[in-house]
Design an enzyme around this catalytic site. Structure first.
Site: not given
Ligand SMILES: Cc1cc2nc3c(=O)[nH]c(=O)nc-3n(C[C@H](O)[C@H](O)[C@H](O)COP(=O)(O)OP(=O)(O)OC[C@H]3O[C@@H](n4cnc5c(N)ncnc54)[C@H](O)[C@@H]3O)c2cc1C
Length: 459
Positions: A41, A442
């Site tokens: 993701g 420290h």
């Molecule tokens: C540029 C950037 C920097 C970030 N930096 C940080 C950080 O430093 N620290 C931090 O804690 N967070 C950070 N985040 C946030 C973090 O990436 C997300 O909060 C984290 O990935 C949690 O996501 P999730 O588990 O909800 O889903 P995601 O990681 O978004 O995964 C969802 C998955 O579901 C799949 N999917 C979606 N719809 C469907 C479907 N209909 N059928 C099948 N598969 C599907 C997608 O392809 C994806 O692989 C950052 C985000 C961004 C954009």
């Protein structure tokens, strides 16, 4: 259509899905997990891991340029090979991606489907030509960059956090619309790679969810590195001028337009719930499309849970993973865990980083409770002086009645790590006096957290 029945279906392999799938499968359930894009993701492919890898490259460039400050000679000018920066990022991100996929594929009782999952009903999900049925369904579909309806946007090429991952060159002038967490991280890193950078923000300050002193200090840090920041850009519009992109910023001061070579949109995120067939399952979403959940992450439909960014209860990797822990604990371990047990904590990975926990000053004031604040500038922290990184401050707010810590902001070298000593005391529900009496190593930045608590003043 081939039809298969499982005990559980997990949609999405972000930060929650794989853990849930693994634990359910290990408990003996027959599990299907579906991924339509890259395994792992957002965090793994277009979020935390690649960006923090690039932040590390940018830090190396920055430190190399400052080498003389430390008595170190470089013997030539510092250059950045963006193709190598990208290759390093791709390798580190790729290792995590393949680790997630391999982990899932070798999990016994777990079948991996690749494709877009859609609900046909509350118990049936289709993936391409496959029809999967289960009594329990876990949604971990995450989110994507919000692309707002901005005047002129359809006529200009633009980048998002995802397409930025393919950039293997140094943009001459990167214009970033959005002065919040994602925009600031990209802004500082590309400035350090050698781009001219302009950050355009609609509000009257950067990262407006933070306190004003944090916003002001971060602005100072970024401007100190030569980043142009245009605040109060109320009516942003975009147009083309040859190969350039012109952003109309309508600021109260300064030129009404910014002309750049590349445009990055960093104006927020939206959940991937719009093409999931949730209406066929009866799962309720709010106005922004986030799935409504209760304190144990159950949706409006029994047997369906929503975890991670798509439920709007967190927007971080650690909150998504914690969602998975909560669901697994409740379902398999007879251990009642709830989202409301979680203390808000996150980092902003500019350099120096910001570690934030609990309430902001503004949130504390809004509660009306009497509170005390301790603040210490990083220039008074010896470790920061020794490292030549004296920007920022430590700030801790405590409840004047209960002595509990209400919140903290540590902007400064190591701030993203140091904040955990405060977080753990908050989880222990111990008073701030516990840290005040603790003896820290420290010379560290953590050493000054007790000292900051010596001189508390009314907030
Ligand atoms: C540029 C950037 C920097 C970030 N930096 C940080 C950080 O430093 N620290 C931090 O804690 N967070 C950070 N985040 C946030 C973090 O990436 C997300 O909060 C984290 O990935 C949690 O996501 P999730 O588990 O909800 O889903 P995601 O990681 O978004 O995964 C969802 C998955 O579901 C799949 N999917 C979606 N719809 C469907 C479907 N209909 N059928 C099948 N598969 C599907 C997608 O392809 C994806 O692989 C950052 C985000 C961004 C954009």
């Amino acid at each position: 259509m081939p039809s298969s029945t499982y005990d559980a279906i997990v949609i999405g392999t972000g930060q929650a899905g794989p853990f849930v799938a693994n634990r359910l499968a290990k408990s003996g359930m027959k599990v299907a997990i579906v991924e339509r894009g890259h395994f792992g993701g957002t965090c793994v492919n277009t979020g935390c891991i690649p960006t923090k890898t690039m932040v590390a490259s940018a830090y190396a460039a920055h430190l190399a340029r400052r080498a003389a400050d430390f008595g170190v000679g470089i013997g030539g000018s510092v250059t950045v090979d963006m193709a190598r920066v990208k290759a390093r990022k791709d390798e580190i991100s790729g290792q995590s991606r393949s680790g997630v996929e391999a982990g899932l594929r070798k999990t016994e009782n777990c079948t991996v489907y690749q494709g877009h999952a859609r609900f046909e009903s509350a118990r049936v999900v289709t993936v391409g030509s496959d029809r999967l049925t289960a009594e329990r369904i876990f949604i971990n579909v995450g989110g994507r960059a919000l692309v707002p309806d901005m005047p002129g946007l359809a006529d200009v090429p633009f980048l998002t956090n995802s397409s930025m991952m393919g950039v293997d060159f140094i943009p001459e002038h990167l214009v970033i619309v959005g002065g919040s967490y994602i925009g600031l991280e990209f802004g500082q890193m590309f400035r350090r790679f050698g781009s001219r950078v302009t950050i355009v923000e609609m509000a009257d300050r950067l990262i407006r969810r933070e306190d004003e002193d944090v916003s002001a200090a971060v602005l100072d840090i970024l401007q100190g590195e030569g980043i142009d920041v245009r605040l109060n850009a109320k009516c942003i519009s975009l147009s083309r001028q040859g190969t350039n992109i012109v952003a109309g910023v309508d600021c109260t001061d300064g030129s009404p337009e910014v002309t750049g070579t590349h445009l990055l949109l960093a104006v927020g995120r939206r959940p991937n719930t719009d093409d999931l067939g949730l209406e066929h399952a009866g799962v309720k979403v709010n106005q922004q499309g986030y799935i409504e959940v209760d304190d144990e992450l159950r949706t409006s439909v029994p047997g369906i849970w929503a975890l991670g960014d798509c439920n709007g209860r967190g927007a971080f990797t650690h909150t998504s993973f914690n969602d998975a822990e909560i669901v697994v604990a409740n379902l398999l371990e007879n251990d009642t865990r709830r989202v409301s047990d979680r203390i808000p904590v996150y980092g902003l990975f500019v350099d120096p980083p910001l570690g934030r926990v609990g309430m902001t000053d503004a949130e504390v004031r809004a509660t009306g409770r009497p509170a005390l604040v301790g603040k210490r500038a990083m220039k008074d922290v010896k470790r920061a002086v020794e490292k030549g990184e004296t920007q920022g401050f430590i700030k801790v707010v405590v409840d004047a009645g209960t002595n509990q810590i209400l919140g903290a902001a540590i902007l400064g070298t190591g701030g993203d790590e140091v904040v955990h000593s405060i977080l753990d005391v908050m989880y222990a529900k111990s008073p701030y006096t516990l840290i005040k009496r603790a003896v820290h190593i420290h010379p560290t930045v953590s050493e000054l957290v007790p000292t900051t608590l010596w001189s508390l003043k009314p907030l």
